[in-house]
Enzyme design. Structure first.
Site, mmCIF file in Angstrom:
data_model
loop_
_atom_site.group_PDB
_atom_site.id
_atom_site.type_symbol
_atom_site.label_atom_id
_atom_site.label_comp_id
_atom_site.label_asym_id
_atom_site.label_seq_id
_atom_site.Cartn_x
_atom_site.Cartn_y
_atom_site.Cartn_z
ATOM 1 C CE1 TYR A 62 -4.029 -2.031 1.195
ATOM 2 C CE2 TYR A 62 -2.273 -3.374 2.096
ATOM 3 C CZ TYR A 62 -3.593 -3.223 1.725
ATOM 4 O OH TYR A 62 -4.467 -4.264 1.869
ATOM 5 C CG HIS A 119 -9.057 -2.211 -2.956
ATOM 6 N ND1 HIS A 119 -9.509 -3.356 -2.358
ATOM 7 C CD2 HIS A 119 -10.163 -1.519 -3.325
ATOM 8 C CE1 HIS A 119 -10.814 -3.368 -2.357
ATOM 9 N NE2 HIS A 119 -11.251 -2.261 -2.936
ATOM 10 C CE LYS A 125 -4.813 -6.571 -4.261
ATOM 11 N NZ LYS A 125 -5.725 -5.486 -4.230
#
Length: 171
Positions: free
Chosen positions: A107, A117, A148
């Site tokens: 993150y 997220h 991602k």
């Protein structure tokens, strides 16, 4: 702050009026709080000890940083620690990536679970390891499937890290 090592977990007792373990979890997102204890992974504890923020004890004996590093090496996760330390020093919030088949979720600073997220999945590969094309493809496919980016961290024999951002491309 004192932590007690047992079964590869370092536990910090949250005493009444003690704010440091709670702040360590809430602000920096280290470990998991369970009942009145903050539980840290061996990697997190080693990092915090190296930074002078934690003293780790095992059976009432204070562990040296070298002892913790030897534990990581014996468990063959020292390379994972090197990558964790590098990414943490760059300001990332790091959580386990186990459920995605990766080593870490990353993150950006200020982010974390409950705050948005993760942006990246990190897969650590050692320079001397062979990787199967199908395994590599599965890393890319999973990261793409959960929106991602895949960050490959290649650790060489000198423990230098090279990062590669891998993206799914449809021709």
């Amino acid at each position: 702050m004192r932590g007690n090592l047992s079964n590869d977990i370092v536990s910090i007792k949250i005493e009444e009026g003690s704010k440091r373990p709670i702040a360590l979890h809430e602000k920096s997102l280290f470990g998991k709080i369970e009942a009145d204890t903050l539980n840290l992974s061996l990697i997190e504890a080693c990092y915090l000890q190296e930074k002078g923020r934690l003293d780790v004890y095992e059976d009432e004996i204070k562990c040296s940083l070298d002892y913790l590093i030897d534990l990581l090496k014996n468990k063959e996760i020292y390379g994972k620690y090197i990558v964790f330390r590098d990414l943490k020093d760059r300001g990332y919030v790091i959580k386990t990536g186990f459920k995605y088949g990766s080593d870490f979720r990353l993150y950006n600073r200020g982010g974390g679970p409950g705050k948005g997220h993760s942006d990246y999945l990190v897969k650590i590969i050692y320079e001397t390891y062979e990787i199967d094309a199908l395994d590599f493809s599965s890393y890319v496919r999973v990261s793409h499937g959960v929106n991602k980016k895949l960050l490959l961290a290649i650790v060489d024999d000198d423990l230098d890290i090279t990062y590669y951002n891998v993206e799914w491309t449809r021709p």
